[in-house]
Design an enzyme around this catalytic site. Structure first.
Site, PDB file in Angstrom:
ATOM      1  N   LYS A   1     -10.372  -5.442  -5.026  1.00 23.08           N
ATOM      2  CA  LYS A   1     -11.449  -4.509  -5.384  1.00 23.08           C
ATOM      3  C   LYS A   1     -10.912  -3.152  -5.795  1.00 23.08           C
ATOM      4  CE  LYS A   1     -13.100  -4.526  -0.622  1.00 23.08           C
ATOM      5  NZ  LYS A   1     -12.116  -4.101   0.365  1.00 23.08           N
TER       6      LYS A   1
ATOM      7  N   LYS B   1       0.830  -1.215   0.000  1.00 14.38           N
ATOM      8  CA  LYS B   1       0.000   0.000   0.000  1.00 14.38           C
ATOM      9  C   LYS B   1       0.859   1.259   0.000  1.00 14.38           C
ATOM     10  CE  LYS B   1      -4.408  -1.803   1.083  1.00 14.38           C
ATOM     11  NZ  LYS B   1      -5.680  -1.799   1.783  1.00 14.38           N
TER      12      LYS B   1
ATOM     13  N   LYS C   1      -3.323 -11.157  -6.678  1.00  8.32           N
ATOM     14  CA  LYS C   1      -4.595 -11.384  -5.995  1.00  8.32           C
ATOM     15  C   LYS C   1      -5.699 -10.547  -6.646  1.00  8.32           C
ATOM     16  CE  LYS C   1      -5.826  -8.985  -2.158  1.00  8.32           C
ATOM     17  NZ  LYS C   1      -6.469  -8.636  -0.890  1.00  8.32           N
TER      18      LYS C   1
HETATM   19  P1  ATP Z   1      -8.267  -3.794  -1.159  1.00  8.17           P
HETATM   20  O1  ATP Z   1      -8.221  -4.357  -2.525  1.00  8.17           O
HETATM   21  O2  ATP Z   1      -9.065  -2.525  -1.038  1.00  8.17           O
HETATM   22  O3  ATP Z   1      -6.954  -3.757  -0.447  1.00  8.17           O
HETATM   23  P2  ATP Z   1      -9.318  -6.320  -0.431  1.00  8.17           P
HETATM   24  O4  ATP Z   1     -10.048  -6.664  -1.670  1.00  8.17           O
HETATM   25  O5  ATP Z   1      -8.060  -7.016  -0.113  1.00  8.17           O
HETATM   26  O6  ATP Z   1      -9.134  -4.773  -0.314  1.00  8.17           O
HETATM   27  P3  ATP Z   1     -10.328  -6.418   2.285  1.00  8.17           P
HETATM   28  O7  ATP Z   1     -11.471  -5.615   2.765  1.00  8.17           O
HETATM   29  O8  ATP Z   1      -8.971  -5.978   2.684  1.00  8.17           O
HETATM   30  O9  ATP Z   1     -10.385  -6.530   0.707  1.00  8.17           O
HETATM   31  O10 ATP Z   1     -10.532  -7.943   2.650  1.00  8.17           O
HETATM   32  C1  ATP Z   1     -11.710  -8.514   3.138  1.00  8.17           C
HETATM   33  C2  ATP Z   1     -11.592 -10.011   3.257  1.00  8.17           C
HETATM   34  O11 ATP Z   1     -11.554 -10.604   1.956  1.00  8.17           O
HETATM   35  C3  ATP Z   1     -10.340 -10.515   3.966  1.00  8.17           C
HETATM   36  O12 ATP Z   1     -10.681 -11.627   4.767  1.00  8.17           O
HETATM   37  C4  ATP Z   1      -9.437 -10.933   2.858  1.00  8.17           C
HETATM   38  O13 ATP Z   1      -8.525 -11.919   3.263  1.00  8.17           O
HETATM   39  C5  ATP Z   1     -10.430 -11.474   1.853  1.00  8.17           C
HETATM   40  N1  ATP Z   1      -9.930 -11.380   0.475  1.00  8.17           N
HETATM   41  C6  ATP Z   1      -9.543 -10.255  -0.161  1.00  8.17           C
HETATM   42  N2  ATP Z   1      -9.178 -10.532  -1.427  1.00  8.17           N
HETATM   43  C7  ATP Z   1      -9.319 -11.867  -1.605  1.00  8.17           C
HETATM   44  C8  ATP Z   1      -9.099 -12.769  -2.703  1.00  8.17           C
HETATM   45  N3  ATP Z   1      -8.652 -12.326  -3.857  1.00  8.17           N
HETATM   46  N4  ATP Z   1      -9.365 -14.080  -2.526  1.00  8.17           N
HETATM   47  C9  ATP Z   1      -9.828 -14.527  -1.336  1.00  8.17           C
HETATM   48  N5  ATP Z   1     -10.070 -13.746  -0.268  1.00  8.17           N
HETATM   49  C10 ATP Z   1      -9.817 -12.428  -0.376  1.00  8.17           C
END
Ligand code: ATP
Ligand code: LTN
Length: 331
Positions: A198, A113, A195
């Site tokens: 969003k 980040k 990964k």
């Molecule tokens: P950002 O992209 O804004 O950093 P993020 O998509 O990683 O956010 P978070 O709100 O940080 O989302 O994560 C929420 C939950 O979703 C956490 O438990 C995280 O481990 C899970 N998660 C996020 N991305 C994935 C993915 N690609 N596959 C499986 N689980 C995920």
């Protein structure tokens, strides 16, 4: 035997993807009968990157509506906004005094980040895992269902619990992560080495839970695969296809070997369309329900109010105990 406690949260930082859904929210639903579940909107965490206030507010309601539409039941689980329970910020302060900057600076998410938001490397971004530890430790949490990317943060929470318990006396439960066997890391559709996130700049890289069927089909059609034409699970050599197989299995309920058989001798076109249809079939009713919930703000507010009261009762007991142990005089 007394039920164990589960705590988890998602940040209202954007529209959740199918990665967030299968990595976390979907698994929360299944735990509600067996555990005391506490599910939060991690709104304070979102402040670590720049937010537009009105959008943050709207996304918080949307995320709550999504929790409920996915099957989180406020009669069974405590559902609340992190910012409504001030003990989260208070425990963060206490935990900060036993945390070393070095252990936060080496966190992968902090490094990523900092790279992506080079103009806003703030103290909150560094302190993010300590706030997350406070979330978890406040409730005597035994189990934390998350995707694999949060494992490192869970380790900090465990270290801080042990450190505090050793310095004072046993106070915090040392929490265990619960990472799903399949779906802990859904990959980007455009770059299967990354990964699915969003906040990806390329909208074709992720499927949002609010995407309609046309968008879902278009994005899966464009998903990066390989130059073979064989639907086979091989995470080393066929990352894109393996990611699609994982998604198909999670959304259709079929096993990966059964899915491989189903597409034997067929091209990627048919396969991608089937993946898209399986995802659309799950998301469409969730979205319908979510929109129904969103139209009733009064109901959403009543859920948050009840959740706040329930969470605050527990959080207050814990923070009182902590303050007493560290020698602060009682009010
Ligand atoms: P950002 O992209 O804004 O950093 P993020 O998509 O990683 O956010 P978070 O709100 O940080 O989302 O994560 C929420 C939950 O979703 C956490 O438990 C995280 O481990 C899970 N998660 C996020 N991305 C994935 C993915 N690609 N596959 C499986 N689980 C995920
Ligand atoms: N940082 C988490 C969201 C989160 C969380 C938590 C998850 C905030 N507090 C406590 C589990 C337990 C994320 O998924 N990015």
């Amino acid at each position: 035997m007394e039920k164990k406690t589960v705590f988890s949260a998602v940040q209202p930082s954007g529209v959740p993807t199918i990665g967030n859904y299968v990595g976390s929210i979907k698994n929360w639903v299944a735990m509600q009968d067996e555990y005391n579940c506490i599910y939060s909107l991690a709104d304070l965490h979102t402040l670590t990157v720049k937010q537009v206030p009105a959008e943050l507010r709207q996304r918080s309601y949307e995320l709550l509506a999504l929790y409920l539409a996915c099957g989180i039941d406020p009669e069974k689980s405590i559902v609340f906004a992190q910012s409504h329970v001030h003990q989260h910020a208070e425990l963060t302060w206490v935990l900060n005094t036993i945390t070393y900057p070095g252990e936060l600076q080496r966190m992968t998410q902090f490094k990523d980040k900092s790279r992506n938001h080079a103009d806003n490397i703030n103290m909150g971004l560094l302190d993010y895992p300590v706030l997350m530890a406070a979330d978890i430790l406040l409730y005597g949490t035994d189990v934390v269902p998350v995707g694999i990317d949060q494992k490192q943060h869970l380790e900090i929470a465990r270290d801080l619990a042990v450190r505090f318990n050793n310095r004072y006396s046993p106070t915090f439960v040392v929490p265990e992560p619960l990472i799903p066997k399949v779906g802990a890391k859904i990959m980007s559709l455009q770059d299967p080495d990354k990964k699915m996130s969003k906040s990806d700049e390329n909208v074709n890289a992720f499927i949002s839970v609010t995407d309609g069927t046309d968008d879902i089909v278009r994005k899966f059609k464009r998903a990066v695969t390989d130059s073979e034409a064989e639907v086979r699970f091989d995470e080393e050599n066929k990352k894109g296809v393996s990611n699609l197989l994982t998604i198909y299995s999670l959304f259709s309920g079929k096993s990966i070997p059964d899915a491989e058989k189903e597409f034997e001798g067929k091209g990627y076109g048919d396969f991608k369309l089937a993946v898209a249809e399986s995802v659309a079939a799950v998301l469409a009713p969730i979205n319908q329900e979510k929109n129904k919930m969103l139209a009733d703000k009064g109901y959403l507010q009543s859920v948050l109010k009840k959740g706040m009261e329930q969470a605050e009762y527990l959080a207050n007991k814990m923070i009182r105990k902590v303050y007493k142990k560290i020698g602060l005089i009682e009010p």
